[in-house]
Design an enzyme around this catalytic site. Structure first.
Site, PDB file in Angstrom:
ATOM      1  CG  ASP A  11      36.652  34.026  36.332  1.00  0.00           C
ATOM      2  OD1 ASP A  11      37.109  32.980  36.863  1.00  0.00           O
ATOM      3  OD2 ASP A  11      36.430  35.072  36.985  1.00  0.00           O
ATOM      4  CG  ASP A  16      33.718  36.733  38.135  1.00  0.00           C
ATOM      5  OD1 ASP A  16      33.638  35.744  38.883  1.00  0.00           O
ATOM      6  OD2 ASP A  16      34.763  37.061  37.568  1.00  0.00           O
ATOM      7  CG  HIS A 256      37.197  36.431  46.199  1.00  0.00           C
ATOM      8  ND1 HIS A 256      38.091  36.187  47.225  1.00  0.00           N
ATOM      9  CD2 HIS A 256      36.455  35.299  46.068  1.00  0.00           C
ATOM     10  CE1 HIS A 256      37.899  34.955  47.677  1.00  0.00           C
ATOM     11  NE2 HIS A 256      36.913  34.406  47.015  1.00  0.00           N
TER      12      HIS A 256
HETATM   13  O1  RIB Z   1      40.167  33.294  44.029  1.00  0.00           O
HETATM   14  C1  RIB Z   1      39.013  34.073  43.832  1.00  0.00           C
HETATM   15  C2  RIB Z   1      38.833  34.417  42.393  1.00  0.00           C
HETATM   16  O2  RIB Z   1      38.695  33.221  41.626  1.00  0.00           O
HETATM   17  C3  RIB Z   1      37.564  35.229  42.106  1.00  0.00           C
HETATM   18  O3  RIB Z   1      37.803  36.094  41.033  1.00  0.00           O
HETATM   19  C4  RIB Z   1      36.559  34.186  41.713  1.00  0.00           C
HETATM   20  O4  RIB Z   1      35.544  34.702  40.839  1.00  0.00           O
HETATM   21  C5  RIB Z   1      37.440  33.226  40.961  1.00  0.00           C
HETATM   22  O5  RIB Z   1      37.590  33.738  39.639  1.00  0.00           O
HETATM   23 CA    CA Z   2      36.349  35.999  39.119  1.00  0.00          CA
END
Ligand code: RIB
Ligand code: CA
Length: 330
Positions: A11, A16, A256
């Site tokens: 997303d 990402d 993340h």
């Molecule tokens: O909580 C972190 C996640 O939420 C990550 O994937 C960030 O890109 C959002 O999608």
């Molecule tokens: Ca994400």
């Protein structure tokens, strides 16, 4: 070493984007395609952002547009009525501070999406495969949930699934839930109970795996267009995290999704990975979207998820930098 075939579901948002770059550059991964989903931003934005990253890389990676809405979560207008949701932006000295702009600040895309939808691509590709494709999902799990419901035959054709999502002692979108799972908890529960082998990379690990301004500067000094973009994404994220969700290390951000992708290559950047029973609350109340780890002995239902409770931050950051440095070979 044989490359691992992956499909990366995103997303795209800023982390990402870093994850896509890691997946495209790492020599142990064969990035077959990118599938986009509604999450950080609406699916037209996440799709355009994904295409922009593909163009930045100068690679011919097919992009398939996915679901524009969660499976059912947003059909109930008053859902989440009681839940205080963490702010996703703030205004500082007249400047909007946010984790992800509407569009990534890299040139508009010239490449186009594939005609087939993400769900159709997932079903067709997995059914035709030899069962050797890993799914890495770093956004809400809507595409996977819909595909599993539309054609359950694909489940046994999936090698394994690596997911960025959830949290045991850590929430971000709400006091109780992590964004990806919270956005489409029903889809997450479908995936979690599918019987697939799942490695979950939750906030408990990603909030340890943070990158500092100094480390972002070291990435910038790699001095390729890709590395400079990654550092720009990181700096934007650090400013947003300091303003909205300060990490234990001031002036840092958790990328993340990049942790999930690199953990798919080398799981030793994580630690305290435990096979647990994990389910998702989709009751619509205060705990909506929470990943519930059953620590009882015995558990009600069989364990279903390898849950990574922690991360080796320095080992992750070194692997991240080494991977971004491969952009010199583009
Ligand atoms: O909580 C972190 C996640 O939420 C990550 O994937 C960030 O890109 C959002 O999608
Ligand atoms: Ca994400």
């Amino acid at each position: 070493m044989k490359k691992e075939k992956i499909i990366l579901d995103v997303d795209t948002g800023s982390d990402d984007a870093i994850a896509i770059i890691c997946a495209a550059l790492h020599p142990q991964l064969d990035l077959l395609a990118l599938t986009t989903v509604c999450g950080n931003k609406p699916v037209p934005n996440t799709t355009e952002n994904t295409l922009r990253v593909v163009d930045l890389l100068g690679m011919n990676i097919p992009v398939y547009r996915g679901c524009a809405e969660p499976m059912v979560a947003e059909l109930i207008p008053e859902r989440h009525a009681e839940t205080r949701q963490t702010a996703a932006s703030a205004v500082q000295d007249g400047e909007v501070i946010e984790y992800h702009g509407d569009y990534l600040e890299i040139p508009p895309a010239t490449s186009k999406i594939q005609r087939k939808s993400a769900v159709s691509y997932l079903i067709d590709t997995l059914l035709e495969s030899d069962g050797d494709i890993t799914l890495i999902a770093v956004g809400p799990l809507t595409n996977l949930g819909v595909a599993f419901r539309a054609d359950p035959r694909i489940i046994e054709k999936i090698k394994r699934i690596v997911i960025m999502g959830g949290g045991h002692e850590v929430g971000n979108r709400t006091p109780s839930a992590e964004f990806n799972i919270w956005k489409d908890p029903e889809a997450a529960q479908i995936v979690f109970t599918s019987g697939c082998e799942i490695l979950l990379v939750p906030l408990d690990a990603t909030h340890v795996g943070v990158v500092t301004y100094a480390e972002s500067e070291a990435i910038r000094e790699i001095n390729t267009p890709v590395a400079i973009a990654v550092s720009d994404f990181m700096d934007q994220r650090i400013k947003a995290y300091d303003a909205l969700q300060p990490m234990a290390i001031a002036g840092s951000t958790p990328p993340h999704d990049a942790l999930a992708v690199l953990a798919a290559v080398d799981e030793s950047i994580l630690y305290d990975i435990q096979l647990k029973r994990v389910d998702v609350d989709f009751g619509g109340g205060l705990a909506d979207g929470r990943t519930i780890v059953d620590n009882r002995v015995p558990t009600d239902n069989p364990p279903n998820i390898r849950f990574a409770f922690n991360c080796h931050r320095e080992k992750f950051v070194k692997m991240l930098m080494d991977t971004i440095a491969l952009s010199k070979e583009l």
